[in-house]
Design a protein around this motif. Structure first.
Motif, mmCIF file in Angstrom:
data_model
loop_
_atom_site.group_PDB
_atom_site.id
_atom_site.type_symbol
_atom_site.label_atom_id
_atom_site.label_comp_id
_atom_site.label_asym_id
_atom_site.label_seq_id
_atom_site.Cartn_x
_atom_site.Cartn_y
_atom_site.Cartn_z
ATOM 1 N N ASP A 65 -37.439 -47.784 -121.379
ATOM 2 C CA ASP A 65 -38.300 -47.987 -122.546
ATOM 3 C C ASP A 65 -39.438 -48.937 -122.178
ATOM 4 O O ASP A 65 -39.516 -50.071 -122.637
ATOM 5 C CB ASP A 65 -37.493 -48.550 -123.717
ATOM 6 N N VAL A 66 -40.305 -48.455 -121.303
ATOM 7 C CA VAL A 66 -41.434 -49.238 -120.799
ATOM 8 C C VAL A 66 -42.677 -48.352 -120.786
ATOM 9 O O VAL A 66 -42.573 -47.124 -120.749
ATOM 10 C CB VAL A 66 -41.162 -49.770 -119.376
ATOM 11 N N PRO A 67 -43.872 -48.947 -120.808
ATOM 12 C CA PRO A 67 -45.084 -48.127 -120.726
ATOM 13 C C PRO A 67 -45.132 -47.344 -119.414
ATOM 14 O O PRO A 67 -44.722 -47.840 -118.363
ATOM 15 C CB PRO A 67 -46.212 -49.161 -120.789
ATOM 16 N N SER B 7 -49.912 -46.387 -122.983
ATOM 17 C CA SER B 7 -48.922 -47.185 -123.686
ATOM 18 C C SER B 7 -47.691 -46.372 -124.055
ATOM 19 O O SER B 7 -46.732 -46.898 -124.600
ATOM 20 C CB SER B 7 -49.526 -47.792 -124.960
ATOM 21 N N ALA B 8 -47.710 -45.065 -123.762
ATOM 22 C CA ALA B 8 -46.547 -44.233 -124.042
ATOM 23 C C ALA B 8 -45.364 -44.716 -123.228
ATOM 24 O O ALA B 8 -45.520 -45.220 -122.120
ATOM 25 C CB ALA B 8 -46.858 -42.775 -123.699
ATOM 26 N N THR B 9 -44.173 -44.572 -123.775
ATOM 27 C CA THR B 9 -42.983 -45.033 -123.076
ATOM 28 C C THR B 9 -42.254 -43.870 -122.445
ATOM 29 O O THR B 9 -42.465 -42.708 -122.779
ATOM 30 C CB THR B 9 -42.033 -45.766 -124.039
ATOM 31 N N GLU C 238 -39.233 -41.581 -114.709
ATOM 32 C CA GLU C 238 -38.250 -41.977 -115.717
ATOM 33 C C GLU C 238 -36.913 -42.332 -115.083
ATOM 34 O O GLU C 238 -36.268 -43.312 -115.468
ATOM 35 C CB GLU C 238 -38.056 -40.870 -116.754
ATOM 36 N N ALA C 239 -36.498 -41.548 -114.096
ATOM 37 C CA ALA C 239 -35.230 -41.833 -113.429
ATOM 38 C C ALA C 239 -35.294 -43.159 -112.671
ATOM 39 O O ALA C 239 -34.337 -43.949 -112.698
ATOM 40 C CB ALA C 239 -34.876 -40.688 -112.474
ATOM 41 N N LEU C 240 -36.405 -43.421 -111.999
ATOM 42 C CA LEU C 240 -36.563 -44.698 -111.302
ATOM 43 C C LEU C 240 -36.511 -45.856 -112.288
ATOM 44 O O LEU C 240 -35.893 -46.897 -112.016
ATOM 45 C CB LEU C 240 -37.891 -44.719 -110.537
ATOM 46 N N ALA C 241 -37.166 -45.685 -113.423
ATOM 47 C CA ALA C 241 -37.147 -46.732 -114.444
ATOM 48 C C ALA C 241 -35.737 -46.946 -114.968
ATOM 49 O O ALA C 241 -35.281 -48.089 -115.138
ATOM 50 C CB ALA C 241 -38.099 -46.372 -115.586
ATOM 51 N N GLU C 242 -35.041 -45.855 -115.217
ATOM 52 C CA GLU C 242 -33.698 -45.923 -115.801
ATOM 53 C C GLU C 242 -32.738 -46.698 -114.899
ATOM 54 O O GLU C 242 -31.991 -47.568 -115.363
ATOM 55 C CB GLU C 242 -33.180 -44.521 -116.048
ATOM 56 N N VAL C 243 -32.762 -46.400 -113.609
ATOM 57 C CA VAL C 243 -31.768 -47.009 -112.709
ATOM 58 C C VAL C 243 -32.157 -48.413 -112.270
ATOM 59 O O VAL C 243 -31.345 -49.107 -111.655
ATOM 60 C CB VAL C 243 -31.522 -46.126 -111.461
ATOM 61 N N THR C 244 -33.378 -48.837 -112.575
ATOM 62 C CA THR C 244 -33.798 -50.181 -112.149
ATOM 63 C C THR C 244 -33.960 -51.149 -113.308
ATOM 64 O O THR C 244 -34.463 -52.256 -113.110
ATOM 65 C CB THR C 244 -35.122 -50.123 -111.361
ATOM 66 N N GLY C 245 -33.539 -50.765 -114.511
ATOM 67 C CA GLY C 245 -33.619 -51.729 -115.598
ATOM 68 C C GLY C 245 -33.856 -51.152 -116.970
ATOM 69 O O GLY C 245 -33.893 -51.901 -117.943
#
Length: 213
Positions: free
Chosen positions: A30-32, A192-194, A20-27
């Motif tokens: 709210d992604v699968p 498909s969970a975000t 989640e942290a990697l997702a947050e800082v790279t864009g």
């Protein structure tokens, strides 16, 4: 037993916090989940390795005295019987994380993850609290399966690699080579969970791609 179950869930929770942290800082987060984990296993013979993050991780470090054998076995090999539909049979990325950190540091980092989940700690600050070698290797692997964020992930991986080298010289992963675990059966997992609420437009665009990383 209950102690093993709690320790196992701590590792899984920390892995999800890292994603989640990697997702947050790279864009945006709210992604699968599958965007970062990679596609679930296909039918026998299906060539899906390049689409799955754990095939791009280095070889797992050797076990140390700080590793619980039963937790390690559950993560690497899985249960003797099929587990619940909401969990993966094996957890390659969590197994790698557990070998890198060990039981003691996993417990320490889970406490920090709670601050991240509650909003008291930002994603960037949470990553800064983690082992830099771990962040570097997982971000590098994620760059191979998330093409829409490849440049951001590689930049993050480079940043944490520099920290890892500074802190420990060659580092634990200097001579590591890829050695994936058995993928197990994750066909029933809700991919498909975000990860968390939407932050920007790119996350919305990626979410429309469904379960394809």
């Amino acid at each position: 037993n209950l102690g093993v179950s709690v320790a196992y869930l701590r590792v899984k929770l920390l892995t999800m916090a890292l994603f989640e942290a990697l997702a947050e800082v790279t864009g945006g987060a709210d992604v699968p989940i599958v965007l970062f984990m990679g596609a679930p296993p296909g039918p026998p013979g299906h060539a899906d390795r390049a689409q799955r993050l754990h095939y791009h991780l280095p070889q797992r470090p050797d076990k140390t005295a700080d590793i619980n054998e039963e937790v390690d076995r559950l993560l690497c090999v899985g249960r003797y019987k099929d587990g619940p539909s909401f969990d993966l049979k094996v957890s390659p990325t969590s197994a790698f994380l557990y070998r890198v950190l060990g039981s003691s540091q996993t417990l320490v980092q889970v406490d920090k993850a709670r601050g991240f989940f509650s909003g008291e700690v930002s994603a960037a600050d949470f990553l800064d609290m983690l082992d830099p070698f771990l962040v570097h290797t997982v971000a590098s692997a994620a760059a191979e399966v998330v093409p829409t964020r490849r440049e951001e992930l590689l930049g993050l991986a480079s940043k944490f690699n520099a920290r890892s080298v500074t802190q420990s010289g060659a580092g634990a992963g200097a001579t590591a080579t890829a050695q994936p675990l058995s993928p197990g059966n994750s066909s029933s997992v809700n991919t498909s969970a975000t990860l968390s609420p939407v932050k920007n437009r790119r996350a919305v665009d990626e979410r429309t791609r469904g379960d394809t990383p």
